[in-house]
Enzyme design. Structure first.
Site, PDB file in Angstrom:
ATOM      1  N   ASP A  50      -4.112  -2.708  -0.969  1.00 25.55           N
ATOM      2  CA  ASP A  50      -2.879  -3.866  -1.218  1.00 25.55           C
ATOM      3  C   ASP A  50      -3.291  -3.939   0.539  1.00 25.55           C
ATOM      4  O   ASP A  50      -3.559  -3.309   1.560  1.00 25.55           O
ATOM      5  CB  ASP A  50      -2.046  -3.079  -1.150  1.00 25.55           C
ATOM      6  CG  ASP A  50      -0.774  -3.768  -1.746  1.00 25.55           C
ATOM      7  OD1 ASP A  50      -1.227  -4.336  -1.962  1.00 25.55           O
ATOM      8  OD2 ASP A  50       0.295  -3.981  -1.304  1.00 25.55           O
ATOM      9  N   ASP A  90       1.221   0.943  -1.412  1.00 30.02           N
ATOM     10  CA  ASP A  90       2.848   1.463  -1.127  1.00 30.02           C
ATOM     11  C   ASP A  90       3.580   0.982  -2.401  1.00 30.02           C
ATOM     12  O   ASP A  90       4.783   1.419  -2.062  1.00 30.02           O
ATOM     13  CB  ASP A  90       2.550   1.177   0.495  1.00 30.02           C
ATOM     14  CG  ASP A  90       3.450  -0.002  -0.072  1.00 30.02           C
ATOM     15  OD1 ASP A  90       3.107  -1.314  -0.368  1.00 30.02           O
ATOM     16  OD2 ASP A  90       4.540  -0.347   1.189  1.00 30.02           O
ATOM     17  N   ASP A 108       1.729  -1.362  -7.484  1.00 34.46           N
ATOM     18  CA  ASP A 108       0.127  -0.235  -6.554  1.00 34.46           C
ATOM     19  C   ASP A 108      -0.036   0.667  -8.150  1.00 34.46           C
ATOM     20  O   ASP A 108      -1.131   0.833  -7.979  1.00 34.46           O
ATOM     21  CB  ASP A 108      -0.041  -0.302  -5.376  1.00 34.46           C
ATOM     22  CG  ASP A 108      -0.130  -1.879  -4.033  1.00 34.46           C
ATOM     23  OD1 ASP A 108      -0.498  -2.629  -4.437  1.00 34.46           O
ATOM     24  OD2 ASP A 108       0.807  -1.094  -3.580  1.00 34.46           O
TER      25      ASP A 108
END
Length: 757
Positions: free
Chosen positions: A304, A501, A505
């Site tokens: 990400d 995080d 996700d």
């Protein structure tokens, strides 16, 4: 553990009975020990066989049954201890952790504030989120999570969507705009009309998606079972041939005893437990040996953007000011006023002032304007911080240029008004982590062949960050479901490692072969869905974890191969009648000691490929890093000063130039001198080579030379220099800005990370 305790107790009790001459009692105790371990072992093996899995446990069960059948009870008891001990160790430390999403549900919005019907007053009741129905009018107070999907009414809402979309900066949602559950209200009270119940809202959909992704993941075959799949048929064939050739079933039992895959049952789990312990010392929690094994096999990294390779929070990147207005003056007034604001951007502005060493003043007469910003009085000045409309005056051309620049570079603008006029514009962005690019390089060195960024952020912002960190591909503007699809597409080609995080996700982490969560900031949703959790706020620990995993797997494989090789030699001796079952059990114990000692090497650091600076030198680097953070705003202000030179009145010009020289000679040059004289010799020694720091030392020389030029040009300017002098000074300031930014970025990525303690 209870089974292991019973087996050890039984083996020891039988030994005591034999020592005192009670042979019959010893036989009975050992027989009971074998049966106690055999019953659950048969159940485990039967369950594996139903799934068509032939593992290391099958050979151990056959050995237990055969020793019981031919009366080799001591050998059977020894095998029972080894088997139960290995099983306990593996169950406790290496079994893949179930993706328990209880924490994801526990942080879901549980309550909602619903307006009472039939009342003209603004009266609200607090109810369970599950009780909200479509059409209910709700209020979400500052700092609260949005309980259900809805649309805004009455006033604009300032919403932090980072946990859902990954967008780091809050968004302004006008009346009629959609607000999703799981996002956070960071502005004034938000008024919503519910458009979906809690079960049908965005947050619950994320939980459902994470569960489906976890359930759809392919089962993992442990290393011990992969080797046992080849050892089992060879053992059965050799045991059968030994029996047929000699006519003595005891020889077949001896073959089974020495073939008991204790190197697989014990040494492999011990190696992985040691590797997990090594990771834990570095702040990386691995949820089981299987997760560490998969981490070692990963070839594709998916990650990400927001909060992973970026800091995940806005910071002041630059300050653009009106002519004749110092940037420090604008930042100090804005930071002083924003001390009274709870807005997420206010925290970033206050941090910009304090990190630059500014003495902030206490504001007075502070008023928060809904959806606009905050105004008040600071040191006798009327100050406004927020949107351009809050400043009141028409937006000047230089501020419009700053706004266009921010839009082009994916930044957000905050206008600062002082005494009724626009005095400055603060440009905020989500900064890339200092160790992001270096981490990607280390991961490639560790065996990662492809890196892919998957983010919900805009394509232009994602592309810039991906280029900075060296990603091979980018998937931007992805929903959580889109992230899962991208992960599955990559997983079909190679073993994947997904790093994230946020709540958004969690499904992708569950879908990857290995999910890694950055949990330093308490992102429990992603942490629960992940196999690995990095508990410190350092992305570079990911590269360390991969390196540790690969070394651990190599040691485990080495232990297994050596152990099986020695067992095969012992099997041949047993088949020839050289080893009896009891002696074979003792030989197997000696083999176990060898491979276990080898497996314990995974506890050590190995031969690190990454140099480190430790002790006093590491402390020095951290101090210099703090200096970098302190001088960063002053360096960022140099281009603005260069633009203002021609417009400043002589008194103001001389004052600004005096401040500049004081900064350059009093802070910048001493910092670079400490770098060169105290730090670089240690860095050069750590990196090796003839002169590893030569390029950075040359940059130091260029910085010193530019500062000397600026000193001379400033002296000429104050003495009434020509327009050419101002032009040369402007060029020198822009050159200094560029080289110092490049130099500091290089140090932060390549040298300062060596002090990771």
């Amino acid at each position: 553990m209870a089974l292991t305790t019973a087996a050890v107790t039984g083996l020891a009790a039988g030994g005591v009975a034999t020592f005192v001459g009670a042979g019959g009692l010893a036989t009975a105790v050992w027989s009971v020990t074998i049966v106690v371990v055999l019953l659950p072992a048969v159940w485990w093996v039967a369950g594996a066989l139903r799934q068509r899995q032939f593992g290391a446990d099958t050979i151990a069960v056959l050995a237990l049954i055969s020793t019981l059948a031919v009366g080799e009870h001591l050998a059977g008891a020894v095998i029972a201890v080894m088997f139960s001990g290995g099983r306990a160790l593996e169950e406790r430390a290496t079994q893949r952790a179930e993706r328990d999403l209880s924490a994801l549900m526990s942080i879901a919005p549980r309550y909602a504030h619903r307006r009472l019907t039939g009342s003209d007053a603004e009266t609200y009741e607090t109810i369970e989120a599950s009780e909200v129905r479509v059409g209910d009018q709700l209020i979400v107070r500052p700092g609260e999570a949005v309980p259900v999907d809805g649309t805004t009414v009455k006033e604009p809402a300032t919403i932090d969507e980072s946990m859902i979309t990954g967008e780091p900066l809050p968004v302004e949602i006008e009346p009629g705009g959609e607000v999703r559950s799981g996002t956070v209200n960071v502005g004034s009270p938000a008024y919503l009309v519910c458009t979906a119940t809690a079960d049908d809202s965005t947050y619950t959909g994320l939980v459902r998606l994470a569960r489906e992704a976890a359930a759809g993941s392919a089962p993992f075959v442990r290393m011990a079972d992969r080797y046992a799949a080849f050892l089992l048929p060879a053992t059965l064939v050799l045991a059968g041939l030994a029996w047929l050739w000699s006519g003595d079933p005891v020889r077949a039992v001896a073959v089974l005893v020495v073939a008991t895959p204790c190197p697989l049952i014990l040494a492999v789990p011990i190696a992985f437990v040691s590797g997990m312990s090594r990771c834990a010392r570095r702040g990386v929690v691995v949820k089981g040996g299987a997760a560490l094994d998969r981490l070692a096999q990963a070839r594709v990294l998916l990650f990400d953007k927001t909060g992973t390779v970026t800091q995940g929070r806005p910071v002041v990147a630059d300050t653009v000011t009106a002519p004749n207005v110092p940037a420090d003056h604008v930042v100090r007034l804005a930071a002083s006023l924003d001390q009274a604001s709870s807005h997420v951007l206010a925290g970033a502005i206050v941090e910009a002032g304090t990190s630059a060493g500014m003495a902030l003043s206490a504001p007075s007469d502070v008023v928060e304007v809904l959806g606009q910003g905050v105004r008040g009085e600071v040191d006798g000045h009327a100050v406004a911080v927020g949107k351009a409309a809050l400043v009141g005056a028409p937006v000047p051309a230089w501020a419009e240029a700053a706004r266009r620049r921010a839009a082009t570079n994916g930044m957000i603008t905050v206008f600062v008004g002082v005494d009724g006029r626009c005095a400055g514009v603060l440009l905020l962005r989500d900064r890339i982590r200092d160790d992001a690019a270096r981490t990607m390089r280390l991961l490639r060195r560790a065996g990662i062949e492809r890196t892919v960024m998957i983010t919900g952020d805009r394509a232009d912002a994602a592309a810039r960050v991906a280029a900075r960190v060296g990603a091979d591909a980018v998937h931007a503007e992805q929903t959580p479901a889109g992230k899962v699809d991208a992960v599955r597409a990559e997983t079909a080609q190679a073993k994947t490692l997904m790093v994230g995080d946020g709540i958004n996700d969690a499904p992708a982490l569950a879908a990857a072969d290995v999910g890694v969560a950055l949990g330093a900031r308490g992102a429990s949703a992603s942490s629960e869905a992940a196999d690995v959790v990095i508990t410190v706020d350092r992305l570079s620990r990911l590269a360390e974890a991969v390196a540790i995993a690969r070394r651990t797997r190599a040691i485990a494989r080495q232990s297994a191969v050596v152990g099986i090789g020695l067992s095969v030699i012992a099997m041949g001796a047993a088949a020839a009648g050289v080893l009896t079952p009891v002696v074979g059990a003792l030989v197997q114990e000696a083999i176990d000691v060898v491979v276990i000692l080898n497996a314990l090497r995974a506890l050590g650091p190995g031969r690190s490929r990454t140099p480190q600076l430790r002790g006093d030198v590491a402390d020095l680097v951290r101090q210099l890093d703090e200096t970098h953070r302190r001088i960063r705003p002053r360096i960022a202000a140099l281009p603005q000063l260069a633009e203002d030179l021609a417009d400043l009145d002589p008194p103001e010009l001389h004052s600004r130039l005096d401040e500049l020289i004081a900064f350059l000679t009093g802070e910048l040059l001493p910092h670079e001198q400490v770098d060169e004289e105290l730090l670089y010799p240690h860095v050069g020694k750590a990196l090796g080579g003839t002169d590893a720091t030569a390029p950075m030392s040359q940059q130091h020389a260029e910085i010193v030379d530019l500062v000397r030029q600026i000193e001379l040009l400033v002296a000429e300017t104050k003495a009434g220099g020509s327009p050419e002098t101002l032009r040369d000074l402007r060029h020198a300031l822009l050159a200094l800005h560029s080289i110092v930014r490049l130099h500091n970025a290089s140090e932060e990525q390549n040298y300062h990370v060596l002090a990771d303690g």
